[in-house]
Design an enzyme around this catalytic site. Structure first.
Site, short mmCIF file in Angstrom:
data_model
loop_
_atom_site.label_atom_id
_atom_site.label_comp_id
_atom_site.label_asym_id
_atom_site.label_seq_id
_atom_site.Cartn_x
_atom_site.Cartn_y
_atom_site.Cartn_z
N ASN A 165 44.51 37.53 42.13
CA ASN A 165 43.37 37.90 42.97
C ASN A 165 43.74 37.76 44.44
OD1 ASN A 165 40.72 38.81 43.10
ND2 ASN A 165 39.90 37.12 41.88
N GLU A 197 41.86 36.14 46.52
CA GLU A 197 41.54 34.73 46.72
C GLU A 197 40.98 34.20 45.41
OE1 GLU A 197 37.12 35.35 48.71
OE2 GLU A 197 38.86 35.08 50.01
N SER A 251 35.67 38.80 40.47
CA SER A 251 34.99 37.82 41.31
C SER A 251 34.67 36.53 40.56
CB SER A 251 33.68 38.41 41.83
OG SER A 251 32.76 38.62 40.77
N GLN A 302 36.26 46.04 33.82
CA GLN A 302 34.87 46.11 34.27
C GLN A 302 34.63 47.36 35.11
OE1 GLN A 302 35.42 41.99 35.95
NE2 GLN A 302 33.31 41.76 35.28
N VAL A 307 34.46 51.36 36.22
CA VAL A 307 33.98 52.59 35.60
C VAL A 307 34.82 53.80 36.00
CG1 VAL A 307 31.62 51.77 35.28
CG2 VAL A 307 32.24 52.89 37.44
N ASP A 308 35.91 53.56 36.73
CA ASP A 308 36.84 54.64 37.06
C ASP A 308 37.86 54.81 35.93
OD1 ASP A 308 39.29 52.95 37.57
OD2 ASP A 308 38.00 52.12 39.12
N HIS A 361 31.98 48.22 30.86
CA HIS A 361 30.83 48.64 31.66
C HIS A 361 30.64 50.15 31.67
CE1 HIS A 361 30.87 44.62 34.11
NE2 HIS A 361 30.33 44.50 32.91
#
Length: 238
Positions: free
Chosen positions: A198, A200, A174, A88, A90-91, A106
């Site tokens: 992750n 969390e 997320s 996801q 964009v780097d 993305h």
């Protein structure tokens, strides 16, 4: 279990110095998402949006891949099967870390696209509203990133891979942004073993068979080592 599909989100790049839009004090905290990451925001104030993405491009230019990026590149090299890497982000930190065939659902900060003819070309370090398309010469240049309200890239290919996946992993996501948040459900329907890595548990954490919490630079290399070790053990059993 030969087919692996991995989804990465902003959490894998955070340790390389690239903040998420939930971080306080970063670039995202200075603007409303509606103003800088939607087609409507670009139509209202393209100068603001270009300035925002110029700043993101400059920030990304100074970032370097961390141990998590390098570990995933190792998995692609050493796994006896397919490893589909979807991000996801964009780097280009996955590519810098040695990964190939990365699906940027993305888009990417390194790309520019014409809003009129859809021609694509490498983005300069700084873009401006009056930049013209090298193909049709219209002043309709925008960053080649997918904004909220737009369809992510390569969705047909992604769903095809998820239909045949044996192991699905979500790293640093997320679990709140669809359609990516629904990938774990697609993988479960295919009978895959699902893993979340992750800081969390995410908003869809309860759908995963396995959860590994901690910084990506620590959890991802350990997970990759475990996978490759299990592969070697299975080979030795024959």
């Amino acid at each position: 279990m030969n087919n692996i599909v991995i989804l990465t989100g902003a959490g894998i790049s955070a340790e390389s110095g690239l903040g998420t839009f939930r971080d306080a004090g970063g670039l995202w905290a200075q603007h409303r998402i509606e103003d800088v990451a939607t087609p409507e925001g670009f139509a209202r104030d393209p100068d603001l949006v270009h300035a925002f993405y110029n700043a993101r491009r400059a920030n990304a230019a100074g970032a370097r891949p961390n141990a998590a990026h390098h570990a995933l590149a190792r998995l692609q090299r050493e796994w006896r099967g397919s490893v589909t890497l979807i991000t996801q982000n964009v780097d280009d930190l996955h590519e810098q870390g040695g990964s190939g065939d990365v699906m940027h659902m993305h888009g990417t900060l390194a790309g520019a696209v014409c809003g009129q003819c859809q021609h694509r070309w490498p983005a300069p370090q700084e873009m401006a509203t009056d930049d013209t398309c090298p193909a049709c010469h219209a002043p309709a240049t925008r960053p080649d990133v997918v904004w909220f309200g737009e369809m992510p890239y390569d969705m047909d290919i992604i769903y095809d891979r998820l239909a045949m996946v044996d192991i699905f992993a979500a790293i640093g996501t997320s679990g709140q942004v669809y359609p990516a948040a629904g990938f774990v459900q697609e993988a479960r329907r295919a009978g895959a073993h699902t893993v979340e890595l992750n800081l969390e548990s995410s908003g869809v954490g309860g759908l995963f068979d396995e959860t590994r919490l901690g910084p990506a630079s620590q959890s991802v290399p350990l997970w990759v080592t475990d996978l490759l070790s299990s592969q070697s053990t299975k080979r030795a059993d024959f």
